[in-house]
Write a protein that holds these residues in place. Structure first.
Motif: not given
Length: 514
Positions: A178-192
């Motif tokens: 379900w989740f990316n290991t690292v968020a793909k965008h600069p405004y993410n909070v939590g897990f992407d």
């Protein structure tokens, strides 16, 4: 590892449930202490079926929406669906026809805006039971009010079992479906979330279907919809640029929503992306948040250089229909207009906005007249209609804010409420406010909006300057013009040639509005 069921409709929290009152949530089950740890699922077979009373609710047309964004926590002292119901007549009389609830799905802690979700099928108990939420929606429908849920599917937080099952060294592992290991965008909070993953798509669609079918909601406002991308970006420009993958994701989700309910269901995106991308999404039937806060607040403070709020017109986005633009002058994310009016407002001689409550509220009346005259759906943030003037940053940006129902008993604030109520009612009752034939000039101190239809003409004119200014506007017709907020005028020519005091406004029409 022990985790709760991601699909469960109720959880017990050993740390936060003890702060939920029996009034808000009667007979809440006790946490199974000494038997486990962490969040646990509650399972109940043969649950009683909620009997819906209002089964023939007709949703307002998209173009006719007047939405009231509401945070249950900061709207009533009891922070419950039941206590919000006691204010339903207040909202109905305001002229709104939809309520947008900030996130009510189970989130971490109790005192939250709700954008830190963990369980997507469970209503957060801090606001009441699932039955009380269904009853709230049912009662709203009985009053002709649609209910829109703020849906948070860009990310999840660490309390989520889906995060916990594939997690190491502070981040989701590469094996997570379900989740990316690292968020793909600069405004993410939590897990992407990775919305190009089949597992995420399956889960997200189940969440949408559940709330649509089980709670009979009328729409979703999707938080941070621009984040549904797998293209890496490190700044706002890259994040907002046209993304074909993101467009495909949203078209797929919108198609799925329509397959469940195509009866005028509202799909509203907090997008703020490339105009080409937003045009493609609105052409598909989705709706886009449009922020007028900065420019409108410059106008209410009396500073004209950046006071042009014409971004509210759908034509300036290149959209083909006004229903694509859900415009607002305040939202949960923006500083309150009247806080800035009182703190930073302009001054000229005896005309004072700063530290002058009466004048600052009159400036908001002026803004409301123009705001509602712009064709397309509108959104009001709670208590904006009473000139709420406590900063968004008081007690921390997302912290609890004072609940000021006493405002309604103050004459100047009630006058602002009455303007909101009248303009909202005029918008709903008169088709000219949805016309595609309009012109405007919103650059200088004297601003106007002209709405034209075969059976009527409406012209809103006002002086946003802090000194008197002469208006010279071609009204297109001489004769009698009715003023929704004052006396009629009679023009001997087509030209409206009058001097307006600072803050003065009028809503003229050739035929009286309903």
């Amino acid at each position: 590892m022990r985790v709760a069921d991601p699909y469960c409709e109720k959880v017990l929290d050993p740390d936060n449930d003890k702060y939920i009152s029996a009034t808000t949530y009667p007979n809440l089950k006790a946490y199974p202490s000494n038997k486990t740890s962490g969040i646990v699922s509650v399972m109940q077979a043969n649950q009683p079926v909620y009997n819906w009373k209002n089964t023939n609710f007709i949703r307002p047309a998209k173009n006719n929406l007047v939405i009231y964004e509401l945070l249950v926590r900061d709207f009533t002292a009891d922070h419950s669906y039941a206590s919000v119901l006691t204010k339903l007549d207040y909202l109905k009389n305001l002229g709104i026809n939809a309520i947008e609830l900030m996130p009510v799905g189970e989130f971490e802690g109790n005192l939250s805006w709700g954008y830190n979700p963990s369980f997507y099928f469970a209503p957060d108990k801090y606001y009441g039971t699932k039955v009380s939420l269904k009853n709230f929606i049912d009662e709203c429908h009985g009053k002709g009010i649609a209910v829109i849920l703020d849906m948070v599917l860009n990310h999840s937080f660490g309390q989520s079992p889906m995060v916990q099952m594939y997690f190491n060294n502070g981040a989701p592992t590469a094996e997570s479906p379900w989740f990316n290991t690292v968020a793909k965008h600069p405004y993410n909070v939590g897990f992407d979330f990775n919305h190009e993953s089949d597992a995420t798509k399956y889960f997200s669609k189940n969440v949408m279907k559940f709330w649509m079918q089980q709670y009979k909601v009328d729409g979703f406002r999707f938080d941070l919809s621009k984040g549904f991308t797998q293209r890496q970006s490190s700044d706002d420009a890259g994040f907002a640029a046209y993304d074909a993958g993101r467009v495909a994701t949203w078209k797929d989700y919108h198609s799925f929503i329509n397959s469940i309910d195509n009866n005028n269901f509202y799909t509203i995106l907090e997008h703020f992306a490339d105009t080409k991308e937003e045009t493609e999404l609105t052409n598909d039937g989705m709706m886009i948040w449009t922020n007028l806060n900065y420019n409108m607040n410059e106008a209410t403070m009396g500073y004209l250089g950046k006071s042009d709020f014409s971004w509210g017109f759908y034509t300036n986005h290149g959209f083909s229909k006004s229903e694509g633009v859900v415009s607002y002058i305040e939202s949960h994310d923006e500083e309150r207009l009247n806080f800035k009016n009182i703190t930073y407002g302009n001054v000229s001689g005896n005309y004072v906005i700063k530290n002058n409550l009466a004048t600052s509220l009159k400036r908001e009346e002026l803004a409301a007249a123009f705001f509602f005259a712009i064709p397309g759906p509108k959104m009001i943030w709670q208590f904006g209609e009473l000139g709420y003037d406590i900063s968004i940053d008081q007690n921390g940006r997302t912290g609890e804010k004072p609940i000021k129902w006493e405002y309604y008993n103050e004459s100047n604030r009630k006058a602002l409420y009455d303007v909101y109520a009248k303009m909202g009612t005029l918008k709903k009752n008169n088709s000219i406010f949805a016309t595609s034939n309009f012109t405007s000039n919103l650059i200088s101190g004297i601003k106007y909006i002209k709405l034209n239809a075969t059976d009527n003409n409406v012209i809103v004119v006002g002086n946003f300057d802090v000194v008197s200014q002469k208006a010279n506007i071609d009204f297109g017709a001489s004769g009698n013009w009715v003023d929704a907020f004052g006396n009629a005028i009679n023009l001997s020519t087509n030209t409206y040639d009058l001097t307006l005091a600072p803050g003065e406004y009028h809503v003229y029409s050739k035929t009286a509005l309903n």
